[in-house]
Design an enzyme around this catalytic site. Structure first.
Site, PDB file in Angstrom:
ATOM      1  CE  LYS A   1     -25.425 -15.008 -17.207  1.00 21.16           C
ATOM      2  NZ  LYS A   1     -24.561 -14.219 -15.671  1.00 21.16           N
TER       3      LYS A   1
HETATM    4  N1  LIG Z   1     -21.283 -14.951 -16.654  1.00 22.22           N
HETATM    5  C1  LIG Z   1     -21.865 -13.154 -16.548  1.00 22.22           C
HETATM    6  C2  LIG Z   1     -21.135 -12.331 -16.459  1.00 22.22           C
HETATM    7  C3  LIG Z   1     -21.498 -11.402 -15.707  1.00 22.22           C
HETATM    8  O1  LIG Z   1     -22.094 -11.703 -14.270  1.00 22.22           O
HETATM    9  P1  LIG Z   1     -23.205 -11.260 -14.670  1.00 22.22           P
HETATM   10  O2  LIG Z   1     -24.179 -12.409 -12.707  1.00 22.22           O
HETATM   11  O3  LIG Z   1     -23.076  -9.511 -13.740  1.00 22.22           O
HETATM   12  O4  LIG Z   1     -24.474 -11.346 -15.457  1.00 22.22           O
HETATM   13  C4  LIG Z   1     -22.097 -13.412 -18.574  1.00 22.22           C
HETATM   14  O5  LIG Z   1     -21.798 -14.131 -19.319  1.00 22.22           O
HETATM   15  O6  LIG Z   1     -21.340 -12.111 -19.103  1.00 22.22           O
END
Ligand SMILES: N[C@@H](CCOP(=O)(O)O)C(=O)O
Length: 425
Positions: free
Chosen positions: A105
Site C-alpha cells: 500500500k
Molecule cells: N486490504 C486493505 C483493505 C482496504 O483496501 P483498499 O484496496 O481500499 O486499500 C487494507 O489493508 O486496509
C-alpha cells in the site's frame, strides 16, 4: 486521457478531478476511458522502476495539469526498492514490502500524497482523506500524509481485527491524522466511507476524498510494478510470467489486469483469496453478492464485498469473459499456517500470512513461470508468524521506530452518524 464513472460512461472527468473526487458523485468508480497500448520493449533498458513508472503513466496523465509534475511524483513515490527475486521451481517473488510501512500500500499511498499536495496547494479548505482499512492501507496512508499541509486524514479500522503491529501503525499518529477503532468488521468501515461519499452535505463540508482503492490514483502507480516485473522476468527467463496475487478488495489485481491490457508481457493472473468468498462464489455461480466478513489470519484480505468488483465487471460485463481472464483459489487458515510453518524448509523464506496464501496457490499450479506477489513483511504479523516458525522475525527499522510511540486513537460505533459526531468534537 479522461476518466469515466463505472455507472455513467458520459460522466467524463480529468485525472486531477478523478483523484480529487475519490469516488464519482454517482457512487461509481472512476476508470480510464481507454487503456492505452504501451510498448513494454522500451522498459527493458530501465533497471529502476521509477523510469518505467514515468513512461507507463505518461498516457494516463496526458492533458492533465499534473502531467508536468509526473517525473517528480514518480521520484517521490518510488523511493524504495521493489525487487523481483528468483526463488526456485520457476517461481519468483515480487517484494512489495520495502516501503515506509512494509506493505504494498505504500506505493499507492505515496503516489496519492504526492498528487494531493500538488492538487490542493494554496486551496482555502483542507482536504479530508477518509480511509477504511483492514490493516495495511490505513498505516500506509497515515505515514504518507502525516504532517502534510492542507490535508487531514481520517482512518477507520475494525477494532480487534488487525494485527497488534498493524494497529500500532494505525494509532500512533497525531496532528493531521485521526484514527478510529470501529466496533465492527472491515466492511462496516468501507460502508461508512461510501455512505459519507453519498451524503452530499457531509462530503462538501469536510472536502472529502479517499485513499482507498476506490480512488483510481491507487491503481495507476500499482500498475508500474507489474509492468516492471513482467519485463524484468521476460528479460531474465525469455518467457512472460504468470502472477499469483493475494487479493481482498481487488485493487492490486485490477492493477495487474490493467497492465496486461496495456500490453505488458503478463500471462495468467490467479487470485489467492482467504476464507472470504465473494470472488470464488462469483466465478463459480456467475452471480455477484457480498458476504459477511470472515476473520482470518490473513486479515488485510478480510473483505466480504470488494470495492473493485465493480471495476472488474465494468471492464468485462460478461462473467464468461472474466472466467477466461482470471481464476481464483481459496485458501483456508490452516493451510496458510502450514505454509508459514514450512516456508523456511521449503523456500528458505519467512512468509507473512498474505504471501503464504499466495504461495499455497502457487504450489497447486503445475505450469512454470510464476511470480508470487509478496504484499507485506512478516514482521507486521509477529503474533501469527513467530509461534509457527518458532523464532523471532527481524523488524524492519521503519516499523521498529513506530512501536514505542503513544496511542492517539478513539473508538467508534459503526455508523456515519457516529463518525460525524466524532469529527465535530
Ligand atoms: N486490504 C486493505 C483493505 C482496504 O483496501 P483498499 O484496496 O481500499 O486499500 C487494507 O489493508 O486496509
Amino acid at each position: 486521457m479522461k476518466y469515466l464513472s463505472t455507472r455513467n460512461p458520459d460522466h467524463l472527468v480529468s485525472l486531477s478531478e478523478a483523484l480529487r473526487d475519490g469516488l464519482a458523485p454517482d457512487g461509481g468508480l472512476y476508470v480510464p476511458e481507454t487503456l492505452p497500448h504501451v510498448d513494454g520493449t522500451k522498459f527493458v533498458g530501465h533497471s529502476h522502476i521509477r523510469y518505467i513508472a514515468e513512461d507507463l503513466l505518461a498516457p494516463f496523465f496526458a492533458g492533465d495539469p499534473l502531467a508536468h509534475d509526473l517525473g517528480d511524483i514518480c521520484d517521490e513515490t518510488f523511493d524504495f526498492d521493489i525487487p523481483l527475486r528468483d526463488l526456485k521451481d520457476d517461481t519468483a517473488l515480487l517484494e512489495l514490502f520495502h516501503g515506509p510501512t512494509a506493505a504494498f500500500k505504500d506505493v499507492g499511498a505515496g503516489f496519492l500524497a504526492s498528487c494531493f499536495s500538488r492538487l490542493n496547494k494554496g486551496a482555502e479548505e483542507p482536504l479530508t482523506v477518509l480511509v477504511a482499512t483492514s490493516g495495511d492501507t490505513g498505516g500506509a496512508v497515515a505515514a504518507a500524509f502525516h504532517g502534510k499541509p492542507n490535508v487531514n486524514v481520517v482512518i477507520l479500522y475494525p477494532k480487534g481485527k488487525v494485527s497488534p503491529r498493524q494497529e500500532k501503525q494505525l494509532t500512533c499518529w497525531d496532528g493531521n491524522v485521526r484514527t478510529f477503532g470501529v466496533h465492527g468488521v472491515f466492511d462496516d468501515c468501507q460502508r461508512i466511507v461510501k455512505e459519507a461519499f453519498a451524503d452530499e452535505a457531509f462530503r462538501d463540508r469536510i472536502n472529502l476524498t479517499s485513499a482507498n482503492s476506490i480512488n483510481i490514483g491507487r491503481l495507476l502507480p500499482q500498475m508500474t510494478y507489474y509492468a516492471a516485473s513482467s519485463v524484468w522476468y521476460r528479460k531474465r527467463h525469455g518467457v512472460e510470467p504468470n502472477y499469483v496475487v493475494p487479493s481482498g478488495n481487488l485493487g492490486n489485481v485490477l492493477a495487474c489486469l490493467y497492465a496486461r491490457e496495456c500490453g505488458m508481457p503478463i500471462g495468467e493472473v490467479v487470485l489467492a483469496v482467504n476464507e472470504n468468498k465473494p470472488v470464488v462464489h462469483f466465478l463459480e455461480t456467475g452471480e455477484y453478492k457480498g458476504f459477511d466478513t470472515v476473520a482470518t489470519v490473513a486479515n488485510a484480505m478480510d473483505v466480504g464485498d470488494p470495492s473493485n468488483m465493480e471495476r472488474l465487471r465494468h471492464m468485462w460485463p460478461d462473467v464468461d469473459t472474466i472466467r477466461q481472464k482470471i481464476s481464483a483459489y481459496q485458501v483456508d487458515d490452516e493451510t496458510i499456517r502450514q505454509k508459514i510453518r514450512t516456508g523456511l524448509d521449503d523456500w528458505g523464506q519467512v512468509w507473512d500470512p498474505h504471501t503464504a496464501c499466495g504461495v499455497a496457490v502457487r504450489e497447486q499450479l503445475d505450469s512454470p513461470h510464476w511470480i508470487v506477489v509478496s504484499t507485506a513483511h512478516p514482521a507486521k504479523f509477529d503474533t501469527v508468524v513467530e509461534p509457527l516458525i518458532e523464532r523471532e522475525v527481524t523488524i524492519p527499522d521503519q516499523l521498529a521506530e513506530l512501536l514505542d510511540r503513544p496511542d492517539y486513537s478513539s473508538e467508534l460505533d459503526p455508523s456515519l452518524d457516529a463518525l460525524e459526531a466524532a469529527l465535530v468534537d
